[in-house]
Design a protein around this motif. Structure first.
Motif, mmCIF file in Angstrom:
data_model
loop_
_atom_site.group_PDB
_atom_site.id
_atom_site.type_symbol
_atom_site.label_atom_id
_atom_site.label_comp_id
_atom_site.label_asym_id
_atom_site.label_seq_id
_atom_site.Cartn_x
_atom_site.Cartn_y
_atom_site.Cartn_z
ATOM 1 N N ALA A 441 0.837 -1.201 0.000
ATOM 2 C CA ALA A 441 0.000 0.000 0.000
ATOM 3 C C ALA A 441 0.870 1.248 0.000
ATOM 4 C CB ALA A 441 -0.909 0.006 1.224
ATOM 5 N N VAL A 442 0.319 2.304 -0.553
ATOM 6 C CA VAL A 442 0.856 3.656 -0.387
ATOM 7 C C VAL A 442 -0.255 4.489 0.230
ATOM 8 C CG1 VAL A 442 2.563 3.521 -2.226
ATOM 9 C CG2 VAL A 442 0.222 4.238 -2.767
ATOM 10 N N PHE A 443 0.130 5.434 1.080
ATOM 11 C CA PHE A 443 -0.876 6.199 1.808
ATOM 12 C C PHE A 443 -0.372 7.610 2.068
ATOM 13 C CE2 PHE A 443 1.670 3.684 4.752
ATOM 14 C CZ PHE A 443 2.183 4.655 5.613
ATOM 15 N N GLY A 444 -1.285 8.496 2.387
ATOM 16 C CA GLY A 444 -0.915 9.857 2.711
ATOM 17 C C GLY A 444 -2.045 10.589 3.397
ATOM 18 N N LYS A 445 -1.671 11.581 4.187
ATOM 19 C CA LYS A 445 -2.673 12.389 4.887
ATOM 20 C C LYS A 445 -2.153 13.815 5.024
ATOM 21 C CE LYS A 445 -5.885 12.132 8.806
ATOM 22 N NZ LYS A 445 -7.065 11.777 7.994
ATOM 23 N N LEU A 446 -3.044 14.777 4.817
ATOM 24 C CA LEU A 446 -2.717 16.193 4.936
ATOM 25 C C LEU A 446 -3.416 16.790 6.147
ATOM 26 C CD1 LEU A 446 -3.121 17.384 1.234
ATOM 27 C CD2 LEU A 446 -0.997 16.748 2.401
ATOM 28 N N ASN A 447 -2.802 17.813 6.703
ATOM 29 C CA ASN A 447 -3.445 18.627 7.732
ATOM 30 C C ASN A 447 -3.325 20.073 7.290
ATOM 31 O OD1 ASN A 447 -4.409 19.922 9.972
ATOM 32 N ND2 ASN A 447 -3.098 18.848 11.441
ATOM 33 N N TRP A 448 -4.421 20.641 6.830
ATOM 34 C CA TRP A 448 -4.434 21.971 6.218
ATOM 35 C C TRP A 448 -5.177 22.920 7.149
ATOM 36 C CZ3 TRP A 448 -7.331 23.344 1.046
ATOM 37 C CH2 TRP A 448 -6.980 24.655 0.669
ATOM 38 N N ALA A 449 -4.457 23.906 7.661
ATOM 39 C CA ALA A 449 -5.060 24.904 8.550
ATOM 40 C C ALA A 449 -5.634 26.030 7.704
ATOM 41 C CB ALA A 449 -4.016 25.430 9.524
ATOM 42 N N LEU A 450 -6.941 25.997 7.454
ATOM 43 C CA LEU A 450 -7.584 27.063 6.681
ATOM 44 C C LEU A 450 -7.589 28.375 7.457
ATOM 45 C CD1 LEU A 450 -10.612 25.084 5.222
ATOM 46 C CD2 LEU A 450 -8.432 25.584 4.134
ATOM 47 N N THR A 451 -7.785 28.279 8.777
ATOM 48 C CA THR A 451 -7.657 29.421 9.684
ATOM 49 C C THR A 451 -6.991 28.890 10.952
ATOM 50 O OG1 THR A 451 -9.740 29.121 10.886
ATOM 51 C CG2 THR A 451 -9.847 30.299 8.785
ATOM 52 N N ASP A 452 -6.805 29.758 11.921
ATOM 53 C CA ASP A 452 -6.223 29.313 13.184
ATOM 54 C C ASP A 452 -7.111 28.280 13.874
ATOM 55 O OD1 ASP A 452 -4.072 30.927 12.819
ATOM 56 O OD2 ASP A 452 -4.822 32.567 14.095
ATOM 57 N N ARG A 453 -8.406 28.314 13.565
ATOM 58 C CA ARG A 453 -9.342 27.419 14.251
ATOM 59 C C ARG A 453 -9.843 26.277 13.382
ATOM 60 N NH1 ARG A 453 -13.416 30.783 18.207
ATOM 61 N NH2 ARG A 453 -11.818 31.925 19.395
ATOM 62 N N LEU A 454 -9.877 26.470 12.090
ATOM 63 C CA LEU A 454 -10.496 25.505 11.184
ATOM 64 C C LEU A 454 -9.426 24.702 10.448
ATOM 65 C CD1 LEU A 454 -13.053 24.358 9.815
ATOM 66 C CD2 LEU A 454 -12.835 26.213 8.134
ATOM 67 N N HIS A 455 -9.511 23.355 10.554
ATOM 68 C CA HIS A 455 -8.568 22.472 9.889
ATOM 69 C C HIS A 455 -9.349 21.440 9.065
ATOM 70 C CE1 HIS A 455 -4.792 23.363 12.298
ATOM 71 N NE2 HIS A 455 -5.731 24.047 12.938
ATOM 72 N N VAL A 456 -8.813 21.098 7.914
ATOM 73 C CA VAL A 456 -9.326 19.960 7.146
ATOM 74 C C VAL A 456 -8.185 18.968 6.972
ATOM 75 C CG1 VAL A 456 -11.111 21.281 5.964
ATOM 76 C CG2 VAL A 456 -8.840 21.095 4.930
ATOM 77 N N GLN A 457 -8.519 17.674 7.059
ATOM 78 C CA GLN A 457 -7.504 16.619 7.023
ATOM 79 C C GLN A 457 -7.962 15.487 6.112
ATOM 80 O OE1 GLN A 457 -7.606 16.200 11.266
ATOM 81 N NE2 GLN A 457 -7.326 18.400 11.242
ATOM 82 N N PRO A 458 -7.674 15.577 4.831
ATOM 83 C CA PRO A 458 -7.999 14.475 3.920
ATOM 84 C C PRO A 458 -6.892 13.414 3.943
ATOM 85 C CG PRO A 458 -7.112 16.312 2.675
ATOM 86 C CD PRO A 458 -7.156 16.759 4.113
ATOM 87 N N GLY A 459 -7.281 12.167 3.715
ATOM 88 C CA GLY A 459 -6.315 11.075 3.640
ATOM 89 C C GLY A 459 -6.733 10.078 2.582
ATOM 90 N N VAL A 460 -5.760 9.359 2.033
ATOM 91 C CA VAL A 460 -6.044 8.369 0.994
ATOM 92 C C VAL A 460 -5.076 7.204 1.127
ATOM 93 C CG1 VAL A 460 -4.530 9.427 -0.729
ATOM 94 C CG2 VAL A 460 -6.512 8.080 -1.479
ATOM 95 N N ARG A 461 -5.519 6.034 0.723
ATOM 96 C CA ARG A 461 -4.691 4.834 0.738
ATOM 97 C C ARG A 461 -5.056 3.989 -0.468
ATOM 98 N NH1 ARG A 461 -2.244 1.767 4.924
ATOM 99 N NH2 ARG A 461 -1.856 -0.399 4.318
ATOM 100 N N VAL A 462 -4.054 3.550 -1.201
ATOM 101 C CA VAL A 462 -4.239 2.612 -2.314
ATOM 102 C C VAL A 462 -3.583 1.304 -1.898
ATOM 103 C CG1 VAL A 462 -3.782 2.127 -4.731
ATOM 104 C CG2 VAL A 462 -4.259 4.469 -4.002
ATOM 105 N N ASN A 463 -4.348 0.217 -1.980
ATOM 106 C CA ASN A 463 -3.934 -1.050 -1.390
ATOM 107 C C ASN A 463 -4.067 -2.185 -2.401
ATOM 108 O OD1 ASN A 463 -3.520 -1.636 1.764
ATOM 109 N ND2 ASN A 463 -4.306 -3.501 0.798
#
Length: 822
Positions: A441-463
């Protein structure tokens, strides 16, 4: 240092503890990391998720952490004990090989183990994935902490898992000399010793050696062998070497060896219930025909009368090399591992002192290699990342055998053959089973701070998964009347030589009881998992999050034998593989602290739907012991959880955690029937059946259990406790009193819910009282203080006789523990 690097990756998803929040410090600091801090007054868990100090309250996933000190004082020295402190965790084991870990009711099908499928709950030790739950039943050795993650995992690390993960972190080598010693003694001749020593060999090389040994007299007495069963006889040794050749590179080489032989896991008479077999073919009449009575009909007398040998020895070990390389803006981590597991059982599979199934065992040897590489940014940017790759290869070789005794014909057959002991006496199946499993598998995850309070965290895995196996069963019998060897190649010819009459019926009864067969299943497939989390900090101490995850559990192959085809001359090859599980998971959570962070209250609600759920089924043949795997159309688990703790002062702390889990089959129309509907004359699908428990009645070929509850799942479960201390002596000494309790509401102990196999709800209470000062701790303890009588499992005897057998939980135990650090 690896233990810290693991927290860099994992602890970013921490939630407050399911027990009293603990002071969890990184075990070894990377050369360039900012040192985290912890507040002993509030009990905040501080982690270095992105190579900076972060409060666990601020990161968005359901995760509970139990520190090593908490494990030691509560006696949770293995996974089975751990579930008493984790309301969402379930652990089932009829023996070490037939073990399963579930979280929120999901993970592995309830019943006998089938080697050809994945586990839905990942189990890790220092970042190394353990490919079989059976290999997780060792005693904890020098454990720093245990993390229990709930919900699908795999976009951040390791193996793809659909229900959660358990990550055990051991104490790493130290460049400061230290030693720990702990000795416990108690009733049932309980003796447990733990010791570890660590220190530097040079200014760049440090070692740690750890060991644990446990013995206890068994709690179940076998009148036949005059032996005490369900004992504890465990030895574990672990060694680690940490080398730091530069300020930016460290390598940890570790090895461990564990051996256990608890003479365990017998089940015995619990109760009886009516089935559809003729009254003369049910347990009471059958036992009377042999003049047999169990030594006790009260299972909590803990007395049995096995007529076959019992053994449950297992050996577990392996080696791992973990490297961490500080590249400046990111850290590169490599985890390389080899592990093995050797399982050597003997069983009395009919559970009573009559020679029915005198041998039913599957000695098994597993070997696995794994390689993981991760690159993680240090978390000082608006956009942070973790990317990685994981490879896993596993082989399992099993040498199965099953032998029927002189009482088997009467218990398992009907008609004239039931009165002839020779029809099944000595009937033997010798099985050769192999399994080869590769995963990448390969995998990855992001942590994106849109503001000081708001975060989005997408992740993906191909197996990618590829499984292949081989199963062959050769059946033979040799007694005064019958002598043959049947294989997959000659069974049709042997049946053709008996075209009509009693000889043909007898031969069909024999090969239906133990079927000669050979097949070589294969499965391979790609899948992609993903998750997406949005988190928002409402205030400095109130944090909310929402998660959606799309996950898959790899398809599998059946390696416990297949149902026969309509002519009984071969197997139904359409059942040799099972489809992947498809998981849709939704979760929302809120993490809060009040009153200067002395009060923590966190809650999460989840909704998980699984298509093509992998379940254990059978073909309702009354003389078949093992089932096989199939897909249920749809399963759903939904509910909510909460963790809360209150620390008004350094003297007093209290915690309460709970879970409501509604886990049901949403659509499962071809499920195995419960025992009260088994054993009668077969009817066509949808045909007329008789009411449950009708002696001599008609039984359906399968049952629709849509809407019914999954096995092993309590709707309500809680853990709770408190500790109070007083200063004595004026020099840091304390006396203390602690209590830990847990409760589970009733749950089903059969794949299809049965009136006979519901386990009543129960609560357990553990108390401790002692004295501690500096690094010395002396305390007495009582576990199951009120001597609660409860079952861990209930099962049915093969043959639809109506006998229900059980595995009682431990009785009250008590003792004294002394520990000292130097």
């Amino acid at each position: 240092m690896f233990a810290h690097a693991w927290h860099v990756l994992m602890a970013s998803t921490a939630s407050p503890l399911a027990v009293v929040p603990l002071l969890v410090k990184p075990l070894q600091q990377p050369a360039t990391a900012d040192a985290p801090d912890s507040d002993a007054r509030t009990g905040d868990v501080v982690v270095t998720a992105r190579r900076r100090s972060e409060r666990a309250q601020e990161v968005p996933i359901a995760l509970s952490v139990i520190g090593g000190d908490e494990i030691e004082k509560t006696g949770a020295f293995n996974v089975n004990r751990l579930q008493q402190q984790q309301p969402s965790l379930q652990f089932y084991s009829s023996n070490p090989r037939n073990s399963a870990i579930n979280i929120r009711g999901l993970g592995a099908p309830f019943g006998l183990t089938n080697d050809g499928i994945e586990q839905g709950v990942g189990f890790y030790v220092d970042g190394v994935y353990i490919g079989r739950i059976g290999a997780s039943t060792f005693d904890f050795v020098d454990v720093a902490q245990v993390e229990v993650l709930r919900g699908p995992q795999g976009t951040l690390y390791g193996k793809n898992t659909t229900a959660g993960a358990i990550n055990i972190t051991t104490r790493p080598p130290s460049f400061t000399p230290e030693a720990r010693v702990e000795l416990s003694g108690g009733n049932y001749h309980f003796v447990q010793g733990k010791a570890s020593v660590s220190g530097p060999l040079t200014d760049k090389l440090a070692l740690r050696l750890s060991t644990s040994a446990t013995t206890r007299r068994g709690t179940v007495y076998d009148v036949t062998s005059d032996e005490r069963l369900h004992r504890q006889s465990n030895l574990g040794i672990r060694g680690q070497a940490l080398w730091q050749p530069t300020d930016t590179l460290d390598l940890t080489l570790s090895g461990d060896f564990n051996v256990q032989n608890p003479l365990c896991c017998v089940q015995y008479y619990a109760r009886t219930g009516a089935t559809q077999r003729p009254i003369a073919r049910q347990y009471a009449a059958l036992a009377a025909a042999f003049g047999y009575a169990p030594p006790s009909t009260d299972p909590f007398d803990r007395v049995i009368d096995l007529d076959a040998s019992i053994n449950s020895r297992q050996e577990i070990g392996g080696a791992a090399l973990v490297a961490n390389w500080d590249l400046g803006p990111a850290t590169l981590t490599s985890v390389s591992a080899w592990r093995y597991w050797d399982w050597q059982p003997q069983n009395d599979r009919d559970f009573i002192g009559l020679p029915i199934t005198t041998v039913s065992q599957n000695p098994s040897q597993q070997k696995q290699v794994s390689q993981e590489v991760r690159l993680a940014s240090k978390g000082r940017n608006t956009l942070d990342y973790t990317v990685g790759a994981f490879f896993f290869h596993q082989t399992i070789d099993t040498q199965g055998s099953q032998v029927q005794g002189p009482a088997a014909s009467r218990f398992l057959l009907s008609g004239a053959d039931a009165s002839n002991p020779n029809v099944l006496n000595g009937l033997t199946s010798t099985n050769t089973i192999s399994f080869d499993n590769s995963s990448f598998a390969v995998f990855g995850k992001l942590n994106w701070a849109l503001t000081d309070r708001l975060h989005v965290q997408p992740g993906v895995r191909v197996n990618y998964d590829k499984k292949s196996g081989f199963y062959e069963s050769i059946v033979s019998i040799r007694n005064s009347q019958y002598d043959f060897v049947a294989t997959a190649d000659n069974v049709a010819a042997l049946l053709a030589a008996r075209p009509v009459g009693a000889a043909r019926t007898t031969f069909q009864n024999q090969i239906n009881t133990l079927a000669p067969q050979r097949y070589s299943p294969e499965f391979s497939d790609w899948n992609m998992s993903c998750d997406f989390t949005v988190s928002y900090d409402l205030t400095a101490d109130v944090h909310g999050y929402a998660t959606y995850a799309k996950s898959f559990k790899s398809g599998g192959i059946n390696l416990s034998g297949l149902p026969l085809n309509a002519t009984s001359t071969g197997v139904d090859l359409a059942t040799q593989t099972v489809k992947p599980e498809k998981v849709d998971h939704f979760e929302i959570g809120l993490k809060t602290q009040f009153f200067d962070r002395r009060v923590t209250v966190n809650a999460a609600a989840f909704w998980t739907e699984i298509g093509d759920y992998q379940a254990t089924v059978n073909n309702n043949a009354i003389n078949v012991i093992r089932g096989y795997l199939a897909n249920a159309d749809k399963v759903r688990s939904r509910g909510f959880e909460f963790d809360s703790s209150f620390r008004p002062s350094r003297r007093f702390s209290v915690y309460l955690s709970g879970a409501y889990t509604d886990a049901t089959y949403r659509k499962f129309t071809n499920a195995p029937c419960p025992p009260e509907l088994s054993g009668g004359s077969a009817t066509a699908p949808g045909g007329v059946t008789d009411p449950v428990g009708t002696a001599g009645g008609r039984s359906p070929s399968f049952c629709d259990i849509s809407g019914q509850r999954l096995p092993g799942i309590s709707k309500w479960s809680f853990s709770y406790g408190a500790e109070y201390n007083l200063s004595v002596g004026g020099a840091g000494g304390q006396v203390y009193l602690g209590y830990d309790g847990n409760y589970r509401s009733r749950f089903s102990s059969n794949p299809s819910p049965s009136a006979y196999t519901w386990i009543d709800g129960y609560s357990l209470s553990n108390v401790r009282a002692g004295y501690r000062k500096d690094s010395l701790n002396v305390f007495g303890w009582v576990r199951n203080a009120f001597d609660r009588q409860y079952f861990e499992l209930l099962s049915t005897q093969s043959g639809s006789t109506g006998l229900i057998v059980g595995q009682p939980g431990d009785p009250r135990t008590y003792g004294l523990t002394i520990s000292k650090s130097f």
